[in-house]
Scaffold this active site. Sequence first.
Site: not given
Length: 213
Positions: A37, A63-66
Amino acid sequence: MKDTAKHQGRRNQLVSILQEKGITDKNVLEAIKKIPRHLFLDSSFEEYAYQDLAFPIAAEQTISQPYTVAFQSQLLEIQKEHKILEIGTGSGYQTAVLCLMGAKVYSVERQNELFKKTSSLLPKLGIRPKHLTFGDGYKGLPGFAPFDSIIVTAGAPFIPQPLMAQLKIGGRLVIPLGEEVQIMTLLIRKNETQFERHELGECKFVPLLEDKN
């Protein structure tokens, strides 16, 4: 483009956090364990890449949180070779997760800067979606339809009709619905005209923009 044992250790920790938060799909967890990531982020965020946080990327996107990536991916119930339409390629991290889960990914991005960046990054990491395109996500990709599943990675004020039309019977559409705060929504197509709808809690995404090309 370095990926070290230290990065791998942090990924393993991240996977443990996601399991604690209720992610159970082994394919999702395996993909997150493998994907670097930190290479999808600005290098100034590298230290924080494996925290369960969203970060800014180019073109005022995020970028979205995992956890969000994992949750949306889990909702799709992906089988190997499934055809998946992704609306909002963004950094390409979600795209990479879907590819590593064995899906054939068709992805649309409306920010040209991001489209170019991601188109060059993914092949360097050995990740090859079936089709990346620069265009209006509201229209989907009718030329490649129908899809086993559709994932939307931006907040939409309504469910775009073309996306519903491009979903196979039995297919799943995952979309964050709403303006300021969204509700994660799952639609399952029952037949030509009927969809079963599930609402799965609040989330926060950048807006899905229409006709901006």
